[in-house]
Design a protein around this motif. Sequence first.
Motif, PDB file in Angstrom:
ATOM      1  N   GLY A  44      68.886  44.214 -27.398  1.00 30.64           N
ATOM      2  CA  GLY A  44      69.589  43.142 -28.081  1.00 30.64           C
ATOM      3  C   GLY A  44      70.849  43.544 -28.825  1.00 30.64           C
ATOM      4  N   LEU A  45      71.423  44.711 -28.514  1.00 31.74           N
ATOM      5  CA  LEU A  45      72.646  45.153 -29.183  1.00 31.74           C
ATOM      6  C   LEU A  45      73.877  44.515 -28.544  1.00 31.74           C
ATOM      7  N   SER A  46      74.899  44.311 -29.350  1.00 30.35           N
ATOM      8  CA  SER A  46      76.218  43.935 -28.840  1.00 30.35           C
ATOM      9  C   SER A  46      77.001  45.197 -28.548  1.00 30.35           C
ATOM     10  N   ILE A  47      77.941  45.107 -27.586  1.00 30.88           N
ATOM     11  CA  ILE A  47      78.677  46.286 -27.124  1.00 30.88           C
ATOM     12  C   ILE A  47      80.159  46.159 -27.451  1.00 30.88           C
ATOM     13  N   ASP A  57      80.955  42.924 -25.193  1.00 30.14           N
ATOM     14  CA  ASP A  57      81.117  41.805 -26.122  1.00 30.14           C
ATOM     15  C   ASP A  57      82.447  41.850 -26.870  1.00 30.14           C
ATOM     16  N   LEU A  58      82.936  43.060 -27.134  1.00 26.49           N
ATOM     17  CA  LEU A  58      84.164  43.251 -27.904  1.00 26.49           C
ATOM     18  C   LEU A  58      84.974  44.348 -27.256  1.00 26.49           C
ATOM     19  N   CYS A  59      86.249  44.079 -27.003  1.00 25.55           N
ATOM     20  CA  CYS A  59      87.103  45.091 -26.367  1.00 25.55           C
ATOM     21  C   CYS A  59      88.365  45.301 -27.191  1.00 25.55           C
ATOM     22  N   PHE A  60      88.690  46.581 -27.436  1.00 22.13           N
ATOM     23  CA  PHE A  60      89.917  46.966 -28.123  1.00 22.13           C
ATOM     24  C   PHE A  60      90.859  47.647 -27.133  1.00 22.13           C
ATOM     25  N   ALA A  61      92.122  47.264 -27.158  1.00 18.28           N
ATOM     26  CA  ALA A  61      93.141  47.931 -26.342  1.00 18.28           C
ATOM     27  C   ALA A  61      94.419  48.002 -27.155  1.00 18.28           C
ATOM     28  N   GLU A  78      99.950  39.768 -24.200  1.00 22.09           N
ATOM     29  CA  GLU A  78      99.394  38.419 -24.283  1.00 22.09           C
ATOM     30  C   GLU A  78      98.570  38.076 -23.044  1.00 22.09           C
ATOM     31  N   THR A  79      99.087  38.439 -21.867  1.00 21.87           N
ATOM     32  CA  THR A  79      98.351  38.174 -20.632  1.00 21.87           C
ATOM     33  C   THR A  79      97.075  39.013 -20.583  1.00 21.87           C
ATOM     34  N   ALA A  80      97.186  40.267 -21.030  1.00 25.23           N
ATOM     35  CA  ALA A  80      95.998  41.136 -21.065  1.00 25.23           C
ATOM     36  C   ALA A  80      94.950  40.575 -22.016  1.00 25.23           C
ATOM     37  N   LEU A  81      95.386  40.016 -23.141  1.00 27.37           N
ATOM     38  CA  LEU A  81      94.444  39.422 -24.089  1.00 27.37           C
ATOM     39  C   LEU A  81      93.695  38.263 -23.438  1.00 27.37           C
ATOM     40  N   GLU A  82      94.418  37.441 -22.704  1.00 27.74           N
ATOM     41  CA  GLU A  82      93.775  36.320 -22.000  1.00 27.74           C
ATOM     42  C   GLU A  82      92.752  36.839 -20.997  1.00 27.74           C
ATOM     43  N   PHE A  83      93.114  37.890 -20.267  1.00 31.83           N
ATOM     44  CA  PHE A  83      92.202  38.464 -19.281  1.00 31.83           C
ATOM     45  C   PHE A  83      90.943  39.002 -19.964  1.00 31.83           C
ATOM     46  N   LEU A  84      91.121  39.784 -21.019  1.00 33.56           N
ATOM     47  CA  LEU A  84      89.977  40.352 -21.733  1.00 33.56           C
ATOM     48  C   LEU A  84      89.113  39.254 -22.347  1.00 33.56           C
ATOM     49  N   GLY A  85      89.774  38.199 -22.825  1.00 36.42           N
ATOM     50  CA  GLY A  85      89.042  37.099 -23.447  1.00 36.42           C
ATOM     51  C   GLY A  85      88.167  36.328 -22.484  1.00 36.42           C
ATOM     52  N   LYS A  86      88.460  36.421 -21.198  1.00 36.43           N
ATOM     53  CA  LYS A  86      87.622  35.761 -20.193  1.00 36.43           C
ATOM     54  C   LYS A  86      86.286  36.475 -20.016  1.00 36.43           C
ATOM     55  N   HIS A  87      86.276  37.770 -20.316  1.00 36.98           N
ATOM     56  CA  HIS A  87      85.096  38.586 -20.037  1.00 36.98           C
ATOM     57  C   HIS A  87      84.377  39.067 -21.294  1.00 36.98           C
ATOM     58  N   CYS A  88      85.040  38.974 -22.453  1.00 33.73           N
ATOM     59  CA  CYS A  88      84.467  39.472 -23.701  1.00 33.73           C
ATOM     60  C   CYS A  88      84.491  38.367 -24.754  1.00 33.73           C
ATOM     61  N   GLN A  89      83.492  38.350 -25.628  1.00 33.31           N
ATOM     62  CA  GLN A  89      83.488  37.354 -26.703  1.00 33.31           C
ATOM     63  C   GLN A  89      84.670  37.535 -27.641  1.00 33.31           C
ATOM     64  N   TRP A  90      84.970  38.802 -27.948  1.00 32.89           N
ATOM     65  CA  TRP A  90      86.115  39.126 -28.801  1.00 32.89           C
ATOM     66  C   TRP A  90      87.023  40.092 -28.043  1.00 32.89           C
ATOM     67  N   ALA A  91      88.316  39.849 -28.086  1.00 30.67           N
ATOM     68  CA  ALA A  91      89.296  40.741 -27.467  1.00 30.67           C
ATOM     69  C   ALA A  91      90.412  40.988 -28.466  1.00 30.67           C
ATOM     70  N   VAL A  92      90.825  42.249 -28.582  1.00 31.62           N
ATOM     71  CA  VAL A  92      91.867  42.621 -29.540  1.00 31.62           C
ATOM     72  C   VAL A  92      92.876  43.535 -28.852  1.00 31.62           C
ATOM     73  N   ILE A 130      97.084  41.098 -31.871  1.00 27.13           N
ATOM     74  CA  ILE A 130      96.692  39.766 -31.434  1.00 27.13           C
ATOM     75  C   ILE A 130      95.219  39.841 -31.049  1.00 27.13           C
ATOM     76  N   ALA A 131      94.493  38.756 -31.273  1.00 26.55           N
ATOM     77  CA  ALA A 131      93.054  38.767 -31.005  1.00 26.55           C
ATOM     78  C   ALA A 131      92.607  37.402 -30.526  1.00 26.55           C
ATOM     79  N   LYS A 132      91.491  37.403 -29.792  1.00 25.59           N
ATOM     80  CA  LYS A 132      90.975  36.168 -29.211  1.00 25.59           C
ATOM     81  C   LYS A 132      89.454  36.133 -29.348  1.00 25.59           C
ATOM     82  N   HIS A 133      88.939  34.971 -29.730  1.00 35.03           N
ATOM     83  CA  HIS A 133      87.498  34.732 -29.771  1.00 35.03           C
ATOM     84  C   HIS A 133      87.276  33.302 -29.319  1.00 35.03           C
TER      85      HIS A 133
END
Length: 370
Positions: free
Chosen positions: A207-210, A237-241, A259-273, A282-285
């Motif tokens: 049950g851990l987040s990654i 669940d969370l990606c940093f780049a 910005e485009t990379a953030l959108e891509f990461l946000g499609k696959h991760c709950q949080w993207a930074v 920039i960050a997305k949730h």
Amino acid sequence: MGAEFQPSSCKNEEEVHCDSVHPLILGLQPTAMVDHVARVDWSLLSQIPGERGGSFPVAIEELEHFLREVKTHMLSSPNDPSPIKTIAGGSVTNTIRGLAAGFGVSCGIIGASGDDEQGHSFINNMKFYGVNFSRLRMKKGPTAQCVCLVDALGNRTMRPCLSNAAKIQADELMREDFKGSKWLVMRYAIFNLEVIHAAIRIAKQEGLSISLDLASFEMVRKFRLPLLELLESGNIDLCFANEDEATELLRGEQVADPETALEFLGKHCQWAVVTLGPNGCIAKHGKEIVRVPAIGESKATDATGAGDLFASGFLYGLVKGLSLEECCRVGSCSGGSVIRSLGGEVTPENWQWMYKQMQINGLPIPDPSK
């Protein structure tokens, strides 16, 4: 003005930092590493194979050559009387140490170290800051080392040596290692891919987040397809780049920008930074996207650990239930704290600087002594 910095010490089994049976946040550092950090002139950097600013493995002979050359190419700094700084290193180590030392979050390390001087140095450094190292296996053989070369502008070039270094294997990971924890922090590395997949599988069962850091633009460039598969699995669940890694991730696409990379990461991760250096992040949730400026001075003494400590602050914000923007602001404060001196270890004075910045920005100030 906020909490006074006090390194934790292990006194009894109920202490939060080092004797917590189930640390809140675990870091997967398959190969314990010791960093040798030095400020050097341009002439040495021009001799280093590979691009400046990245991180890519070298052989032991190359690492020893760099260490010899450092002695004749070092730049003096009034803030760092010691010309070369040797500390427990690795991206995940920096993040976990920051969470424990500066934010008072119970943390542990999963991995292996060699039974040598560097291995004992790694353990002592983690122990000093109260990180639980009961999941760190000590093995015969050397501990990994990394040369971190910092130029006059504060940019760092890293060349780790992992040759024959002690390493935890995928089949050595146990469910007990992960039980009771909430987050697993990882760094992408092709040579650790089997361990990464095994850790994700067990962590998800428990049950851990990654959380995943993309490591370096060189690693993303050379091993992009396995990384894309990892991201598209839905297990991250969370990606940093950083900006370079984000751009490299989408190289070959029609648009390859943060910005485009953030959108891509946000499609696959709950949080993207995506961190943007002196321009903040920039960050997305979900559907929410925020842009947060950098906090404090833009000039860096040494950028080593900036992204790692940003992750410390962001994760602290998540476990405290802060908003996306507030998580980014805490990350900006902690990332700004480490670039004020040499190496990925924040000094007591710079933790105080961070607490002051957090207070100015209306953020909850941690008490690392608890």
